[in-house]
Design an enzyme around this catalytic site. Structure first.
Site, PDB file in Angstrom:
ATOM      1  CG  HIS A 121      11.765  31.405  -0.096  1.00  0.00           C
ATOM      2  ND1 HIS A 121      12.232  32.674  -0.352  1.00  0.00           N
ATOM      3  CD2 HIS A 121      10.616  31.564   0.613  1.00  0.00           C
ATOM      4  CE1 HIS A 121      11.406  33.564   0.183  1.00  0.00           C
ATOM      5  NE2 HIS A 121      10.411  32.917   0.774  1.00  0.00           N
ATOM      6  CG  ASP A 198      16.459  28.545   2.852  1.00  0.00           C
ATOM      7  OD1 ASP A 198      16.253  28.802   4.055  1.00  0.00           O
ATOM      8  OD2 ASP A 198      15.682  28.877   1.947  1.00  0.00           O
ATOM      9  CD  GLN A 201       9.588  27.319   6.354  1.00  0.00           C
ATOM     10  OE1 GLN A 201       9.012  26.840   7.329  1.00  0.00           O
ATOM     11  NE2 GLN A 201       9.318  28.534   5.904  1.00  0.00           N
ATOM     12  CE  LYS A 224      10.612  31.942   7.250  1.00  0.00           C
ATOM     13  NZ  LYS A 224       9.232  32.276   6.872  1.00  0.00           N
ATOM     14  CB  CYS A 361       8.608  33.457  -1.827  1.00  0.00           C
ATOM     15  SG  CYS A 361       7.957  35.006  -1.184  1.00  0.00           S
TER      16      CYS A 361
END
Length: 406
Positions: A121, A198, A201, A224, A361
């Protein structure tokens, strides 16, 4: 998992869009909020609204207890050693920037290496680009396999003794690739580097054990995973956070202020300047309670079934390109031949189906895929196979419409 009962906890799902029952397939962008989260935030504002860590009055004590209680819930959720390792931020983007400014720019020097991947991302690319420019370090990329996965052999070739930081997504927001972060962490450490993950997700969809992964940093966003927007988490190993400088200065993060110098509070508060995101943190704690009650293993199993079902059904559509590996997280990114993704999303919206369209993104990844944009359907614990059937029907209608028009 009783999906029907779970859906009843999400009031937003009980509505019609353009005369059709809502099918929400954009949870990778933001997940919907369950009643326990909505009620927890509402209760804070109705009964306990006060600033934290400052007043000795009853409301201030209640608010502080709830805020710090949420931090402990996050610690348990990530299986971190200490609440000192849990920093509340505005989200994944702020958390990664905190690492890039507070750690990378302090430690990197000319000819050091930062290693990332083309699937990242933008929030896990641009901070490292800027850190490299500021320090003279070199930015390197682990190449992708044809299906959008990473081979550990390529990781070993790319990560060298000059590598100081490895930054990688736990799960790709476009391809659904689940990266072998534990193995890559081991490779990074063998070369004397730290690894920052990261988890935007990852954390909402699967159990995360930062000690088992042995990552140095892990970042994720609350919105999220059913929490409010504007709240996120940076996990960092205590010894690394202690050597980092804060990136925001002001009230609450200080120990002592003189006219010409100041000292900082101990962890985690030295990274939380100003009035923190109190309601957001309380909502995040409620979201974690909700997810734990459902069970992260149950959520992952349900989502993998949805992903498998979606791949099977969508592949029956003529002229569809699906991107990413066979084994994936709960999303499918795709294009229909000769139909722009924005047109796909617009027609689906007319059917009450919400999907994402654009570059997500992830423009370097779009270039690697040789496309300008894609459509993406992403799933969460409240989605069903019947909704995927609706998606497939909508895609067939979309193809028929554009074939007849053009």
């Amino acid at each position: 998992m009783d999906v029907k009962a779970i859906r009843e906890m999400f009031p937003i799902l009980d509505q019609e869009i353009n005369g059709n029952p809502l099918v929400y397939l954009d949870s990778s962008a933001t997940a919907q909020k369950p009643l326990p989260v909505i009620e927890a935030v509402d209760e804070y504002y109705r009964k306990n609204n006060a600033n934290v860590h400052r007043g000795v009055h009853t409301l201030g004590t209640r608010a502080t207890d709830q805020y710090e209680g949420a931090r402990e819930k996050v610690r348990q959720f990530l299986k971190a050693k200490s609440t000192a390792e849990i920093i509340f931020t505005r989200g994944t983007t702020t958390a990664i920037n905190t690492i890039a400014y507070g750690y990378a720019r302090q430690t990197l020097k000319k000819d050091d290496e930062i290693v990332i991947t083309p699937m990242e991302h933008h929030s896990n690319i641009i901070p490292w680009q800027q850190a490299a420019k500021a320090t003279g370090a070199t930015l390197k990329y682990i190449p992708l396999q044809e299906d959008g996965t990473i081979s550990l052999e390529d990781a070993r070739k790319t990560i060298t003794s000059n590598t100081k930081i490895v930054a990688i997504a736990h799960v790709s927001n476009v391809l659904g690739t689940i990266n072998p972060v534990k193995e890559i962490a081991e490779i990074a450490h063998q070369n004397g580097a730290v690894i920052a993950i990261d988890g935007a997700q990852g954390a909402p969809h699967m159990e995360v054990d930062v000690q088992n992964i042995n990552c140095d940093f892990y970042a994720f966003s609350g919105h999220k995973m059913g929490a409010p927007t504007g709240i996120g988490v940076l996990y960092g190993k205590k010894e690394l956070l202690e050597q980092m400088e804060p990136v925001e200065f002001g009230g609450e993060m200080i120990d002592f202020v003189d006219l010409y110098d100041s000292t900082w509070k101990e962890l985690p508060w030295k990274f939380e300047g100003g009035t923190p995101i109190i309601a957001g943190a309380i909502g995040l704690g409620a979201a974690i309670d909700f997810l734990n009650e459902v069970g992260m293993d149950n959520i992952l199993e349900h989502e993998q079934k949805l992903a498998d079902y979606a791949l099977e059904k969508m592949r029956t559509i003529n002229g569809i390109d699906i991107y990413g590996p066979e084994k994936r997280a709960a999303l499918v990114t795709f294009n229909l031949d000769d139909v722009h993704p924005h047109d796909v999303a617009t027609v689906l919206d007319a059917e009450g189906i919400a999907v994402r369209a654009g570059h997500h993104c992830a423009q370097p990844l779009m270039k690697w895929l040789d496309v300008t944009a894609t459509a993406r359907a992403s799933f969460y614990l409240y989605n069903t196979e019947e909704e995927i059937d609706r998606l497939v029907e909508g895609l067939v209608k979309t193809k028929e419409y554009f074939n007849n028009v053009f």
